[in-house]
Design a protein around this motif. Structure first.
Motif, PDB file in Angstrom:
ATOM      1  N   LEU A  89       0.833  -1.164  -0.071  1.00  0.00           N
ATOM      2  CA  LEU A  89      -0.047  -0.021   0.205  1.00  0.00           C
ATOM      3  C   LEU A  89       0.796   1.105  -0.181  1.00  0.00           C
ATOM      4  O   LEU A  89       0.662   2.223  -0.608  1.00  0.00           O
ATOM      5  N   GLU A  90       2.017   1.092   0.676  1.00  0.00           N
ATOM      6  CA  GLU A  90       2.913   2.278   0.492  1.00  0.00           C
ATOM      7  C   GLU A  90       3.456   2.732  -0.868  1.00  0.00           C
ATOM      8  O   GLU A  90       3.463   3.756  -1.227  1.00  0.00           O
ATOM      9  N   GLU A  91       3.856   1.416  -1.481  1.00  0.00           N
ATOM     10  CA  GLU A  91       4.285   1.554  -2.883  1.00  0.00           C
ATOM     11  C   GLU A  91       3.228   2.072  -3.605  1.00  0.00           C
ATOM     12  O   GLU A  91       3.437   3.015  -4.479  1.00  0.00           O
ATOM     13  N   ILE A  92       2.142   1.779  -3.451  1.00  0.00           N
ATOM     14  CA  ILE A  92       0.898   2.493  -4.390  1.00  0.00           C
ATOM     15  C   ILE A  92       0.487   3.853  -4.151  1.00  0.00           C
ATOM     16  O   ILE A  92       0.653   4.637  -4.937  1.00  0.00           O
ATOM     17  N   ALA A  93       0.716   4.122  -2.895  1.00  0.00           N
ATOM     18  CA  ALA A  93       0.379   5.655  -2.393  1.00  0.00           C
ATOM     19  C   ALA A  93       1.559   6.382  -2.880  1.00  0.00           C
ATOM     20  O   ALA A  93       1.213   7.583  -3.328  1.00  0.00           O
ATOM     21  N   LYS A  94       2.710   5.997  -2.971  1.00  0.00           N
ATOM     22  CA  LYS A  94       3.933   6.803  -3.504  1.00  0.00           C
ATOM     23  C   LYS A  94       3.694   7.048  -5.147  1.00  0.00           C
ATOM     24  O   LYS A  94       3.946   7.959  -5.366  1.00  0.00           O
ATOM     25  N   ILE A  95       3.527   5.950  -5.829  1.00  0.00           N
ATOM     26  CA  ILE A  95       3.214   6.095  -7.300  1.00  0.00           C
ATOM     27  C   ILE A  95       2.225   7.069  -7.384  1.00  0.00           C
ATOM     28  O   ILE A  95       2.243   8.028  -8.403  1.00  0.00           O
ATOM     29  N   LEU A 104      -3.554   2.042 -12.293  1.00  0.00           N
ATOM     30  CA  LEU A 104      -2.334   1.709 -11.977  1.00  0.00           C
ATOM     31  C   LEU A 104      -2.259   0.190 -12.210  1.00  0.00           C
ATOM     32  O   LEU A 104      -3.149  -0.682 -11.919  1.00  0.00           O
ATOM     33  N   ILE A 105      -1.314  -0.380 -12.996  1.00  0.00           N
ATOM     34  CA  ILE A 105      -1.012  -1.735 -13.333  1.00  0.00           C
ATOM     35  C   ILE A 105       0.055  -2.474 -12.626  1.00  0.00           C
ATOM     36  O   ILE A 105       1.230  -1.738 -13.146  1.00  0.00           O
ATOM     37  N   PHE A 106       0.088  -3.437 -12.253  1.00  0.00           N
ATOM     38  CA  PHE A 106       1.128  -4.124 -11.691  1.00  0.00           C
ATOM     39  C   PHE A 106       1.392  -5.612 -11.800  1.00  0.00           C
ATOM     40  O   PHE A 106       0.525  -6.226 -12.191  1.00  0.00           O
ATOM     41  N   ASN A 107       2.560  -6.211 -11.648  1.00  0.00           N
ATOM     42  CA  ASN A 107       2.788  -7.550 -11.737  1.00  0.00           C
ATOM     43  C   ASN A 107       2.248  -8.352 -10.494  1.00  0.00           C
ATOM     44  O   ASN A 107       2.180  -7.674  -9.532  1.00  0.00           O
ATOM     45  N   LYS A 188       6.834  -4.091 -10.432  1.00  0.00           N
ATOM     46  CA  LYS A 188       6.768  -4.482  -8.829  1.00  0.00           C
ATOM     47  C   LYS A 188       5.595  -5.417  -8.593  1.00  0.00           C
ATOM     48  O   LYS A 188       4.615  -5.333  -9.286  1.00  0.00           O
ATOM     49  N   ILE A 189       6.000  -6.294  -7.827  1.00  0.00           N
ATOM     50  CA  ILE A 189       4.917  -7.584  -7.573  1.00  0.00           C
ATOM     51  C   ILE A 189       4.116  -7.150  -6.224  1.00  0.00           C
ATOM     52  O   ILE A 189       4.599  -7.026  -5.178  1.00  0.00           O
ATOM     53  N   LEU A 190       2.917  -6.676  -6.584  1.00  0.00           N
ATOM     54  CA  LEU A 190       1.999  -6.190  -5.449  1.00  0.00           C
ATOM     55  C   LEU A 190       0.835  -7.111  -5.227  1.00  0.00           C
ATOM     56  O   LEU A 190      -0.075  -6.471  -4.715  1.00  0.00           O
ATOM     57  N   TYR A 191       0.900  -8.228  -5.616  1.00  0.00           N
ATOM     58  CA  TYR A 191      -0.321  -8.965  -5.271  1.00  0.00           C
ATOM     59  C   TYR A 191       0.142 -10.487  -5.201  1.00  0.00           C
ATOM     60  O   TYR A 191       1.061 -10.928  -6.018  1.00  0.00           O
ATOM     61  N   TYR A 192      -0.650 -11.393  -4.731  1.00  0.00           N
ATOM     62  CA  TYR A 192      -0.173 -12.886  -4.667  1.00  0.00           C
ATOM     63  C   TYR A 192      -1.874 -13.221  -4.961  1.00  0.00           C
ATOM     64  O   TYR A 192      -2.727 -13.278  -4.042  1.00  0.00           O
ATOM     65  N   ALA A 193      -1.839 -14.082  -6.108  1.00  0.00           N
ATOM     66  CA  ALA A 193      -3.006 -14.706  -6.690  1.00  0.00           C
ATOM     67  C   ALA A 193      -3.078 -16.239  -6.280  1.00  0.00           C
ATOM     68  O   ALA A 193      -2.277 -17.001  -6.999  1.00  0.00           O
ATOM     69  N   ASN A 194      -3.895 -16.521  -5.249  1.00  0.00           N
ATOM     70  CA  ASN A 194      -3.927 -18.061  -5.077  1.00  0.00           C
ATOM     71  C   ASN A 194      -5.002 -18.810  -5.945  1.00  0.00           C
ATOM     72  O   ASN A 194      -6.135 -18.569  -5.970  1.00  0.00           O
ATOM     73  N   ARG A 195      -4.474 -19.575  -6.970  1.00  0.00           N
ATOM     74  CA  ARG A 195      -5.609 -20.283  -7.664  1.00  0.00           C
ATOM     75  C   ARG A 195      -5.545 -21.796  -7.415  1.00  0.00           C
ATOM     76  O   ARG A 195      -5.874 -22.588  -8.109  1.00  0.00           O
ATOM     77  N   ASP A 196      -5.065 -22.193  -6.067  1.00  0.00           N
ATOM     78  CA  ASP A 196      -5.399 -23.483  -5.827  1.00  0.00           C
ATOM     79  C   ASP A 196      -6.428 -23.652  -4.928  1.00  0.00           C
ATOM     80  O   ASP A 196      -6.634 -25.055  -4.037  1.00  0.00           O
ATOM     81  N   ASN A 197      -7.394 -22.924  -4.571  1.00  0.00           N
ATOM     82  CA  ASN A 197      -8.678 -22.904  -3.975  1.00  0.00           C
ATOM     83  C   ASN A 197      -9.699 -23.543  -4.854  1.00  0.00           C
ATOM     84  O   ASN A 197     -10.110 -23.223  -5.823  1.00  0.00           O
ATOM     85  N   GLU A 198      -9.870 -24.840  -4.411  1.00  0.00           N
ATOM     86  CA  GLU A 198     -10.976 -25.713  -5.162  1.00  0.00           C
ATOM     87  C   GLU A 198     -12.054 -25.391  -5.143  1.00  0.00           C
ATOM     88  O   GLU A 198     -13.087 -25.799  -5.846  1.00  0.00           O
ATOM     89  N   ASN A 199     -12.559 -24.545  -4.058  1.00  0.00           N
ATOM     90  CA  ASN A 199     -13.856 -23.906  -3.994  1.00  0.00           C
ATOM     91  C   ASN A 199     -14.215 -22.776  -4.842  1.00  0.00           C
ATOM     92  O   ASN A 199     -15.276 -22.297  -4.487  1.00  0.00           O
ATOM     93  N   SER A 200     -12.985 -22.082  -5.503  1.00  0.00           N
ATOM     94  CA  SER A 200     -13.344 -20.948  -6.004  1.00  0.00           C
ATOM     95  C   SER A 200     -14.260 -21.052  -7.177  1.00  0.00           C
ATOM     96  O   SER A 200     -14.291 -22.232  -7.905  1.00  0.00           O
ATOM     97  N   ILE A 201     -15.237 -20.268  -7.337  1.00  0.00           N
ATOM     98  CA  ILE A 201     -16.184 -20.390  -8.697  1.00  0.00           C
ATOM     99  C   ILE A 201     -15.486 -20.288  -9.992  1.00  0.00           C
ATOM    100  O   ILE A 201     -16.289 -20.742 -10.916  1.00  0.00           O
ATOM    101  N   SER A 202     -14.456 -19.808 -10.148  1.00  0.00           N
ATOM    102  CA  SER A 202     -13.587 -19.801 -11.390  1.00  0.00           C
ATOM    103  C   SER A 202     -13.265 -21.034 -11.753  1.00  0.00           C
ATOM    104  O   SER A 202     -12.859 -21.317 -12.983  1.00  0.00           O
ATOM    105  N   LYS A 203     -13.436 -22.219 -10.697  1.00  0.00           N
ATOM    106  CA  LYS A 203     -13.017 -23.560 -11.247  1.00  0.00           C
ATOM    107  C   LYS A 203     -14.285 -24.281 -11.695  1.00  0.00           C
ATOM    108  O   LYS A 203     -14.064 -25.504 -12.096  1.00  0.00           O
TER     109      LYS A 203
END
Length: 276
Positions: A89-95, A104-107, A188-203
């Motif tokens: 959040l500090e990085e986002i606010a600074k940018i 803002l788009i990030f990796n 900069k890497i500002l997010y961690y996306a966990n796609r190993d949740n079997e209950n996710s509706i995207s699955k």
């Protein structure tokens, strides 16, 4: 139903070095222990606000969150994900303070099948860093996910959200782009996306969901100013959906009707342009 992930998510936000933020949780009809976990966190932190609704899907849940937000910037975080470091959040606010971006788009890091991978939100490592004009969007496919972007609340409207469970984030992204004059890209890497949740509706994929997605893609195409690039997204779904249809359980009648529905996407893209 994210009881397994909520603590990690909330802790990743509460441990941020920047603390001028609010946390709005939309409890979208959870039936597990999610609400009890949320209430325990709320007792110890006044920054957290929880809104409980009947299960309505991610599009409506995000709309509710947006309508209750008062901050300058919006960060949509899925309940099974988290912030990878304590200075996100500090990085986002600074940018933002240095550039006043519209978007803002990030990796990000994506975990899938227990493997982690660093992903570029443009699926393209040649994008320039920094503030730039939106003409770049005509040449590059931008990931539709909301969580790898930061939005300006003043530019977002409730009409940017839709009642859907698949590609609803693309609808919001490509509607919002219509109002942008610029964007800022950081590697900069500002997010961690966990796609190993079997209950996710995207699955969860079925014929009805696929057919609804086709209709939403057509609607998004009509409402976005970035039709040339969105047509390539429609092509990608066209290819992907035909493969998915061979894997899911459905009757021959359902399969024929869905193929007919999917083939309607052919009028929105050119095979020659895709090959070129």
């Amino acid at each position: 139903n994210s009881e397994k992930f909520l603590r990690k998510l909330l802790n990743s936000i509460l441990h941020q070095t920047y603390n001028n933020y609010e946390i709005i949780i939309v409890n979208d009809g959870s039936t597990d222990d999610s609400i009890n976990i949320i209430e325990k966190y709320m007792k110890n932190n006044k920054k957290i606000k929880c809104i409980t609704i009947e299960n309505s899907g991610p599009g409506i849940a995000r709309k509710i969150g947006f309508e209750n937000a008062i901050g300058d910037l919006l960060f949509f975080i899925d309940s099974d994900d988290f912030l990878p470091t304590n200075n996100v959040l500090e990085e986002i606010a600074k940018i933002y303070n240095n550039s006043n971006f519209d978007l803002l788009i990030f990796n990000f890091i994506r975990k899938n099948n227990n493997k982690e991978q660093i992903v570029n939100a443009f699926f393209d490592n040649n994008i320039s860093k920094g503030l730039q004009g939106t003409a770049e969007f005509y040449n590059r496919i931008l990931a539709g996910a909301l969580w790898c972007k930061i939005f300006k609340r003043e530019k977002m409207e409730k009409e940017d959200f839709c009642n859907a469970n698949n590609y609803e984030d693309y609808y919001t992204t490509y509607k919002y782009l219509n109002k942008c004059n610029n964007f800022y890209y950081t590697d900069k890497i500002l997010y961690y996306a966990n796609r190993d949740n079997e209950n996710s509706i995207s699955k969860k994929v079925n014929v009805k969901k696929m057919n609804n997605t086709v209709e939403l893609l057509k609607k998004t195409y009509k409402e976005t100013s970035y039709k040339p690039i969105f047509s390539k997204i429609m092509f990608e779904y066209y290819i992907c959906s035909r493969r998915m249809l061979d894997k899911i359980k459905c009757t021959n009648k359902e399969k024929k009707e869905s193929i007919k529905e999917i083939k309607e996407l052919e009028e929105y893209f050119s095979f020659f342009e895709i090959l070129k």
